[in-house]
Design a protein around this motif. Sequence first.
Motif, PDB file in Angstrom:
ATOM      1  N   LEU A 307       0.829  -1.200   0.000  1.00  0.00           N
ATOM      2  CA  LEU A 307       0.000   0.000   0.000  1.00  0.00           C
ATOM      3  C   LEU A 307       0.868   1.256   0.000  1.00  0.00           C
ATOM      4  O   LEU A 307       1.911   1.292   0.634  1.00  0.00           O
ATOM      5  N   TYR A 308       0.409   2.293  -0.701  1.00  0.00           N
ATOM      6  CA  TYR A 308       1.195   3.514  -0.932  1.00  0.00           C
ATOM      7  C   TYR A 308       2.484   3.132  -1.693  1.00  0.00           C
ATOM      8  O   TYR A 308       3.591   3.496  -1.294  1.00  0.00           O
ATOM      9  N   CYS A 309       2.333   2.424  -2.808  1.00  0.00           N
ATOM     10  CA  CYS A 309       3.499   1.801  -3.446  1.00  0.00           C
ATOM     11  C   CYS A 309       4.294   2.729  -4.347  1.00  0.00           C
ATOM     12  O   CYS A 309       5.375   2.354  -4.808  1.00  0.00           O
ATOM     13  N   GLY A 310       3.793   3.943  -4.650  1.00  0.00           N
ATOM     14  CA  GLY A 310       4.516   4.819  -5.551  1.00  0.00           C
ATOM     15  C   GLY A 310       4.720   4.162  -6.910  1.00  0.00           C
ATOM     16  O   GLY A 310       3.786   3.609  -7.494  1.00  0.00           O
ATOM     17  N   THR A 311       5.951   4.188  -7.406  1.00  0.00           N
ATOM     18  CA  THR A 311       6.261   3.567  -8.691  1.00  0.00           C
ATOM     19  C   THR A 311       6.526   2.069  -8.555  1.00  0.00           C
ATOM     20  O   THR A 311       7.020   1.434  -9.474  1.00  0.00           O
ATOM     21  N   GLY A 312       6.212   1.520  -7.382  1.00  0.00           N
ATOM     22  CA  GLY A 312       6.308   0.076  -7.168  1.00  0.00           C
ATOM     23  C   GLY A 312       7.656  -0.428  -6.722  1.00  0.00           C
ATOM     24  O   GLY A 312       7.870  -1.638  -6.642  1.00  0.00           O
ATOM     25  N   THR A 313       8.574   0.476  -6.379  1.00  0.00           N
ATOM     26  CA  THR A 313       9.966   0.070  -6.168  1.00  0.00           C
ATOM     27  C   THR A 313      10.135  -0.937  -5.032  1.00  0.00           C
ATOM     28  O   THR A 313      10.860  -1.928  -5.188  1.00  0.00           O
ATOM     29  N   ILE A 314       9.496  -0.708  -3.884  1.00  0.00           N
ATOM     30  CA  ILE A 314       9.698  -1.623  -2.755  1.00  0.00           C
ATOM     31  C   ILE A 314       9.182  -3.019  -3.102  1.00  0.00           C
ATOM     32  O   ILE A 314       9.893  -4.019  -2.953  1.00  0.00           O
ATOM     33  N   GLY A 315       7.944  -3.091  -3.583  1.00  0.00           N
ATOM     34  CA  GLY A 315       7.376  -4.393  -3.915  1.00  0.00           C
ATOM     35  C   GLY A 315       8.121  -5.097  -5.024  1.00  0.00           C
ATOM     36  O   GLY A 315       8.352  -6.318  -4.966  1.00  0.00           O
ATOM     37  N   LEU A 316       8.511  -4.351  -6.064  1.00  0.00           N
ATOM     38  CA  LEU A 316       9.178  -4.963  -7.207  1.00  0.00           C
ATOM     39  C   LEU A 316      10.538  -5.546  -6.847  1.00  0.00           C
ATOM     40  O   LEU A 316      11.000  -6.491  -7.490  1.00  0.00           O
ATOM     41  N   THR A 317      11.194  -4.991  -5.813  1.00  0.00           N
ATOM     42  CA  THR A 317      12.501  -5.535  -5.429  1.00  0.00           C
ATOM     43  C   THR A 317      12.390  -6.940  -4.846  1.00  0.00           C
ATOM     44  O   THR A 317      13.390  -7.661  -4.767  1.00  0.00           O
ATOM     45  N   MET A 318      11.178  -7.341  -4.447  1.00  0.00           N
ATOM     46  CA  MET A 318      11.003  -8.691  -3.905  1.00  0.00           C
ATOM     47  C   MET A 318       9.999  -9.517  -4.699  1.00  0.00           C
ATOM     48  O   MET A 318       9.678 -10.653  -4.340  1.00  0.00           O
ATOM     49  N   VAL A 331      -1.675   8.054  -7.200  1.00  0.00           N
ATOM     50  CA  VAL A 331      -1.221   8.888  -8.318  1.00  0.00           C
ATOM     51  C   VAL A 331      -1.166   8.039  -9.588  1.00  0.00           C
ATOM     52  O   VAL A 331      -0.399   7.074  -9.673  1.00  0.00           O
ATOM     53  N   LYS A 332      -1.976   8.400 -10.593  1.00  0.00           N
ATOM     54  CA  LYS A 332      -2.098   7.589 -11.803  1.00  0.00           C
ATOM     55  C   LYS A 332      -0.759   7.447 -12.520  1.00  0.00           C
ATOM     56  O   LYS A 332      -0.402   6.363 -13.013  1.00  0.00           O
ATOM     57  N   GLU A 333      -0.007   8.556 -12.643  1.00  0.00           N
ATOM     58  CA  GLU A 333       1.277   8.492 -13.341  1.00  0.00           C
ATOM     59  C   GLU A 333       2.223   7.499 -12.667  1.00  0.00           C
ATOM     60  O   GLU A 333       2.980   6.794 -13.329  1.00  0.00           O
ATOM     61  N   ALA A 334       2.172   7.436 -11.329  1.00  0.00           N
ATOM     62  CA  ALA A 334       3.016   6.494 -10.600  1.00  0.00           C
ATOM     63  C   ALA A 334       2.596   5.057 -10.882  1.00  0.00           C
ATOM     64  O   ALA A 334       3.447   4.166 -11.034  1.00  0.00           O
ATOM     65  N   VAL A 335       1.296   4.816 -10.970  1.00  0.00           N
ATOM     66  CA  VAL A 335       0.802   3.473 -11.280  1.00  0.00           C
ATOM     67  C   VAL A 335       1.227   3.067 -12.693  1.00  0.00           C
ATOM     68  O   VAL A 335       1.663   1.935 -12.928  1.00  0.00           O
ATOM     69  N   ASP A 336       1.109   4.013 -13.638  1.00  0.00           N
ATOM     70  CA  ASP A 336       1.574   3.738 -15.007  1.00  0.00           C
ATOM     71  C   ASP A 336       3.056   3.373 -15.003  1.00  0.00           C
ATOM     72  O   ASP A 336       3.488   2.436 -15.699  1.00  0.00           O
ATOM     73  N   ASP A 337       3.839   4.114 -14.222  1.00  0.00           N
ATOM     74  CA  ASP A 337       5.270   3.810 -14.117  1.00  0.00           C
ATOM     75  C   ASP A 337       5.491   2.434 -13.493  1.00  0.00           C
ATOM     76  O   ASP A 337       6.357   1.668 -13.940  1.00  0.00           O
ATOM     77  N   ALA A 338       4.715   2.103 -12.460  1.00  0.00           N
ATOM     78  CA  ALA A 338       4.867   0.805 -11.791  1.00  0.00           C
ATOM     79  C   ALA A 338       4.586  -0.343 -12.749  1.00  0.00           C
ATOM     80  O   ALA A 338       5.310  -1.350 -12.784  1.00  0.00           O
ATOM     81  N   LEU A 339       3.517  -0.201 -13.538  1.00  0.00           N
ATOM     82  CA  LEU A 339       3.177  -1.242 -14.515  1.00  0.00           C
ATOM     83  C   LEU A 339       4.288  -1.409 -15.536  1.00  0.00           C
ATOM     84  O   LEU A 339       4.672  -2.539 -15.891  1.00  0.00           O
ATOM     85  N   GLN A 340       4.823  -0.281 -16.022  1.00  0.00           N
ATOM     86  CA  GLN A 340       5.912  -0.349 -16.994  1.00  0.00           C
ATOM     87  C   GLN A 340       7.180  -0.903 -16.360  1.00  0.00           C
ATOM     88  O   GLN A 340       7.917  -1.679 -16.983  1.00  0.00           O
ATOM     89  N   ASN A 341       7.439  -0.520 -15.100  1.00  0.00           N
ATOM     90  CA  ASN A 341       8.625  -1.034 -14.397  1.00  0.00           C
ATOM     91  C   ASN A 341       8.555  -2.550 -14.256  1.00  0.00           C
ATOM     92  O   ASN A 341       9.557  -3.251 -14.424  1.00  0.00           O
ATOM     93  N   ALA A 342       7.361  -3.064 -13.940  1.00  0.00           N
ATOM     94  CA  ALA A 342       7.198  -4.514 -13.833  1.00  0.00           C
ATOM     95  C   ALA A 342       7.466  -5.181 -15.178  1.00  0.00           C
ATOM     96  O   ALA A 342       8.169  -6.202 -15.261  1.00  0.00           O
ATOM     97  N   LYS A 343       6.927  -4.613 -16.242  1.00  0.00           N
ATOM     98  CA  LYS A 343       7.096  -5.184 -17.585  1.00  0.00           C
ATOM     99  C   LYS A 343       8.570  -5.187 -17.995  1.00  0.00           C
ATOM    100  O   LYS A 343       9.082  -6.209 -18.488  1.00  0.00           O
ATOM    101  N   GLU A 344       9.244  -4.072 -17.783  1.00  0.00           N
ATOM    102  CA  GLU A 344      10.637  -3.959 -18.215  1.00  0.00           C
ATOM    103  C   GLU A 344      11.573  -4.855 -17.412  1.00  0.00           C
ATOM    104  O   GLU A 344      12.666  -5.194 -17.877  1.00  0.00           O
ATOM    105  N   ASN A 345      11.158  -5.233 -16.210  1.00  0.00           N
ATOM    106  CA  ASN A 345      11.985  -6.100 -15.379  1.00  0.00           C
ATOM    107  C   ASN A 345      11.550  -7.569 -15.437  1.00  0.00           C
ATOM    108  O   ASN A 345      12.011  -8.389 -14.639  1.00  0.00           O
TER     109      ASN A 345
END
Length: 448
Positions: A307-318, A331-345
Amino acid sequence: MMKKNDIIDLKITDITDTGNGVGRADNIVVFVPQTAVGDVAKVKIIKVNKNYSVGKVIDITEPSKHRISIDCPCFSKCGGCSFRHIDYDCELSLKQKRVEDCIRRIAKVDASPCQIVFEDTVNRYRNKAQFPVGEGGTVGLYAPRSHRIIPVTDCLLQPQIYEKIVVAFKKWVGDNRVPDYDEVCKRGLLRHLYIRSNKDETEIMVVIVCNGSEIPGKTALISYLSEAVGDRLKSVYLNVNTKDNNVILGEKNILLYGEKYITDTICGISVRISPNSFYQVNRNMAELPYKKVREYAEPEGKTVVDLYCGTGTIGLTMAKECKSLYGVEIVKEAVDDALQNAKENGIDNAEFICGDALAAADRLSQKGIKPDIVILDPPRKGCDSRLIEIVANGFSPEKVVYVSCDPATLARDVAVFGEFGYKLIEYTPFDLFPRTNHVETVSVLSRQ
């Protein structure tokens, strides 16, 4: 009886979490900015209340062993730093004590924290700057507890290259006679100069925050900024903020030049950063609390809600160790970034939801999502008590890992979690913000 304008000799015996020294005279507490424990000072009383007074240093007659030379000409003027007058060991001790005091006094938990984690870098660690713009194109930082702008081009907490951007921006303002925004009259254009960069400042984003959607001299602005930082300039945005409030960024961003985002890498995860996305300002130090979150969570084969994940950095590291990951961010832009960050990784077990943490947590709970681990990284105000109830009773996870930037609200929320059967197991302070009064804490609570 103490009176305003009295001049007294005062020994400083304590210091507040905001960096004000504390002494006693005539059985009255006196707060004195920019003093250190052990200082003996000649102090002029500038404010007298029933239970306390405020003083201003005239002279330090006996300096504390913790006192050091002040290395910033703006320290006594702007509201950025609190501890440039004391040695770093003393600052760390104060922050450790502050976190422990809050947990013991507010949460009523009799437990000491782990030793505060820090790095030796106390300057030039920030990757983000917000400069308010004032009358005549003045650019700087706010004075403490006010919107009076102290002219600043180079802040010691920020990369030196930011100074070149400020100078280029001021040249553009002057050459194009761009009007500043008047907070009283609600007229004018320029509100803030906002800068973001990645770890090595190889990618820089510049955002011009305005009370409108058009600015003069766009070509000149891009030219001046490019001349200042070269090919490091990756993005230039116009952010539209026409609201009468203290929020810096508006919701609408207009790309004037370059890429839509800048990129960085943290804990081996590639991330993209947009203007409105949350990203830790001390990128190097941020890896340490992120690793602590992972250590506390023990996410192997578990379902995790972040919760309150921002661009997803904490969750994505694990995420690659988790069974599944659900991230929530408003924040919608942060969610868009999180989705793209997951895809790129190459992460395919993560789902990100745009919405208020309370409402989204309620929806996930009603859908039958039963996480083993819940990660909370709320803003400074902490968590709503209703959210805590949903986490504790709706999700009922084995563990809650709570990342906090305010020890007082952390302690308050630990106490509320305690009412629902969760016990604080361990907590670790991190100095992500050297020379300021802010301190980060990572804690783990377990269901009993």
